[in-house]
Design a protein around this motif. Structure first.
Motif, PDB file in Angstrom:
ATOM      1  N   PRO A  60       0.811  -1.228   0.000  1.00  0.00           N
ATOM      2  CA  PRO A  60       0.000   0.000   0.000  1.00  0.00           C
ATOM      3  C   PRO A  60       0.841   1.275   0.000  1.00  0.00           C
ATOM      4  N   SER A  61       2.033   1.199   0.601  1.00  0.00           N
ATOM      5  CA  SER A  61       2.963   2.326   0.587  1.00  0.00           C
ATOM      6  C   SER A  61       4.113   1.951  -0.360  1.00  0.00           C
ATOM      7  N   PRO A  62       4.111   2.437  -1.595  1.00  0.00           N
ATOM      8  CA  PRO A  62       5.109   2.026  -2.588  1.00  0.00           C
ATOM      9  C   PRO A  62       6.552   2.165  -2.121  1.00  0.00           C
ATOM     10  N   GLU A  63       6.830   3.155  -1.280  1.00  0.00           N
ATOM     11  CA  GLU A  63       8.194   3.371  -0.814  1.00  0.00           C
ATOM     12  C   GLU A  63       8.723   2.195   0.006  1.00  0.00           C
ATOM     13  N   GLN A  64       7.840   1.315   0.459  1.00  0.00           N
ATOM     14  CA  GLN A  64       8.248   0.149   1.233  1.00  0.00           C
ATOM     15  C   GLN A  64       8.368  -1.109   0.376  1.00  0.00           C
ATOM     16  N   ASP A  65       8.173  -0.984  -0.929  1.00  0.00           N
ATOM     17  CA  ASP A  65       8.291  -2.108  -1.860  1.00  0.00           C
ATOM     18  C   ASP A  65       9.665  -2.055  -2.521  1.00  0.00           C
ATOM     19  N   HIS A  66      10.446  -3.115  -2.324  1.00  0.00           N
ATOM     20  CA  HIS A  66      11.827  -3.144  -2.825  1.00  0.00           C
ATOM     21  C   HIS A  66      11.897  -2.973  -4.348  1.00  0.00           C
ATOM     22  N   TRP A  67      11.068  -3.700  -5.102  1.00  0.00           N
ATOM     23  CA  TRP A  67      11.099  -3.592  -6.566  1.00  0.00           C
ATOM     24  C   TRP A  67      10.740  -2.175  -7.004  1.00  0.00           C
ATOM     25  N   PHE A  68       9.717  -1.597  -6.395  1.00  0.00           N
ATOM     26  CA  PHE A  68       9.305  -0.232  -6.719  1.00  0.00           C
ATOM     27  C   PHE A  68      10.469   0.740  -6.507  1.00  0.00           C
ATOM     28  N   GLN A  69      11.154   0.618  -5.367  1.00  0.00           N
ATOM     29  CA  GLN A  69      12.277   1.514  -5.050  1.00  0.00           C
ATOM     30  C   GLN A  69      13.381   1.447  -6.101  1.00  0.00           C
ATOM     31  N   GLN A  70      13.578   0.305  -6.721  1.00  0.00           N
ATOM     32  CA  GLN A  70      14.622   0.151  -7.737  1.00  0.00           C
ATOM     33  C   GLN A  70      14.240   0.771  -9.075  1.00  0.00           C
ATOM     34  N   HIS A  71      12.934   0.937  -9.326  1.00  0.00           N
ATOM     35  CA  HIS A  71      12.496   1.352 -10.662  1.00  0.00           C
ATOM     36  C   HIS A  71      11.687   2.639 -10.726  1.00  0.00           C
TER      37      HIS A  71
END
Length: 75
Positions: A60-71
């Motif tokens: 729900p919080s994208p900043e806590q998703d590892h894949w999201f943070q990389q891209h």
């Protein structure tokens, strides 16, 4: 709706990111901004370069998703 900037181009992969498609199929282009939508199943979705929806964050919080943070990053 939120806006997300792609920080690293994303290409299509199959079979759990093991097999690459040739020629590479670009999904999200580095530097471009994409609208993201939080859907009813609790994931963030965005439309790629060919207007196909993809999950860009399973949190729900994208900043806590590892894949999201990389891209991506929030704009």
């Amino acid at each position: 709706m939120e806006l997300f900037q792609c920080t690293k181009s994303v290409y299509k992969h199959v079979e759990m990111d093991v097999i690459e498609i040739y020629p590479p199929q670009l999904l999200f282009r580095h530097g471009y901004i994409y609208p993201g939508f939080f859907d009813e199943s609790g994931v963030w979705m965005a439309t790629d370069e060919e207007d196909v929806m993809h999950v860009i964050s399973e949190h729900p919080s994208p900043e806590q998703d590892h894949w999201f943070q990389q891209h991506f990053k929030k704009v």
